[in-house]
Enzyme design. Sequence first.
Site, PDB file in Angstrom:
ATOM      1  N   TYR A 134      48.964  23.632  21.313  1.00 15.30           N
ATOM      2  CA  TYR A 134      48.022  22.529  21.534  1.00 15.30           C
ATOM      3  C   TYR A 134      47.491  22.070  20.184  1.00 15.30           C
ATOM      4  O   TYR A 134      46.713  22.773  19.540  1.00 15.30           O
ATOM      5  CB  TYR A 134      46.895  22.997  22.448  1.00 15.30           C
ATOM      6  CG  TYR A 134      45.860  21.947  22.802  1.00 15.30           C
ATOM      7  CD1 TYR A 134      46.035  20.602  22.526  1.00 15.30           C
ATOM      8  CD2 TYR A 134      44.675  22.332  23.426  1.00 15.30           C
ATOM      9  CE1 TYR A 134      45.076  19.664  22.869  1.00 15.30           C
ATOM     10  CE2 TYR A 134      43.709  21.394  23.781  1.00 15.30           C
ATOM     11  CZ  TYR A 134      43.922  20.070  23.490  1.00 15.30           C
ATOM     12  OH  TYR A 134      42.962  19.150  23.817  1.00 15.30           O
ATOM     13  N   LYS A 163      51.679  20.114  22.853  1.00 12.15           N
ATOM     14  CA  LYS A 163      50.784  19.091  23.379  1.00 12.15           C
ATOM     15  C   LYS A 163      50.199  18.378  22.178  1.00 12.15           C
ATOM     16  O   LYS A 163      49.350  18.921  21.462  1.00 12.15           O
ATOM     17  CB  LYS A 163      49.678  19.722  24.232  1.00 12.15           C
ATOM     18  CG  LYS A 163      48.637  18.724  24.738  1.00 12.15           C
ATOM     19  CD  LYS A 163      47.487  19.441  25.448  1.00 12.15           C
ATOM     20  CE  LYS A 163      46.406  18.457  25.885  1.00 12.15           C
ATOM     21  NZ  LYS A 163      45.253  19.161  26.511  1.00 12.15           N
ATOM     22  N   ILE A 205      49.776  16.000  29.680  1.00 13.54           N
ATOM     23  CA  ILE A 205      48.662  16.844  30.097  1.00 13.54           C
ATOM     24  C   ILE A 205      47.445  15.937  30.163  1.00 13.54           C
ATOM     25  O   ILE A 205      46.899  15.526  29.135  1.00 13.54           O
ATOM     26  CB  ILE A 205      48.467  18.038  29.153  1.00 13.54           C
ATOM     27  CG1 ILE A 205      49.705  18.938  29.205  1.00 13.54           C
ATOM     28  CG2 ILE A 205      47.211  18.824  29.531  1.00 13.54           C
ATOM     29  CD1 ILE A 205      49.623  20.183  28.353  1.00 13.54           C
TER      30      ILE A 205
END
Length: 304
Positions: A134, A163, A205
């Site tokens: 992330y 992400k 996401i």
Amino acid sequence: MSVNFLGVMPAITTKFNADLSIDHDFVREHVQWLVQHGGTAIIPCGSLGEGATLSFDEKIALIKTCVAAVDVPVIPGIAATSTADAVQLAQAAHAAGARGLMVLPPYLYVSDWREMKAHMSAVISATPLPCILYNNPVAYKTDFLPEQIAELATEHVNLAAVKESSTDVRRISWIRALLGDRLAIGVGVDDVLVEGVAAGAQFWIAGLVNAFPAESVRLYDLARAGRHDEAFALYRWFLPLLRMDTVPKFVQLIKLVQAKVGMGSEIVRAPRLLLSGAERATAEAEIATALATLPTLQNLAGTE
């Protein structure tokens, strides 16, 4: 253990009871509703889920609730103030039934690549689960550059995805140029979804999906299908809400949207407080406009 990194993966909010305990009954209902509307994975314990305010035991209980409620992968956020705590959380999440992990840099401490690489490597190596790195330098002040992501991907076979939440859609092309198809790339900021998919992102996401799952899935599908005019028409309606995902009070804003559509409540844990004054009035006006002009589900369900 594999995860198909495609589609819309809701980063869920955490609904609290009046006493600030987790409302597990609602969590169960909510994640099932999200999956019924096309969510391909569930992401609990992230930033939007107020993960920083959840205890270790609460996180594991939340993961177990999600795992028991849905058949899609549950991929919790893994973040802590220390590497040892993050490793312990990763291993406990695996034991609780998580099928993947979304690995964040440590809370509070921002440092150089040598230290951040050691932290991320320890967490990624803690289990065999496929991991999402992330990258959110806006929120966490740690920026994993594409060359650094490539370095981690070379050394860790179970680093499966990234992400990308830098808000710079060029990063997607940069990562692809370095790694090809080695990592799946996901959009992590709601208001760059269409641009991110055009650059090659495979999954999203998402935040506003907590209140508008059908609209979110339809937007993703149109973008992936290259149906640009239809995607932009929906995007134009959605953007005032999607931009709520990109500001410091995104948790309060998204929970307010959920409350307005009857799928959640505004309750947050301190230090967050409920929105008030002009800030609240502006948000309520934007939500009211969106609801008054909501596209019909029939229009959203067109054939590919």
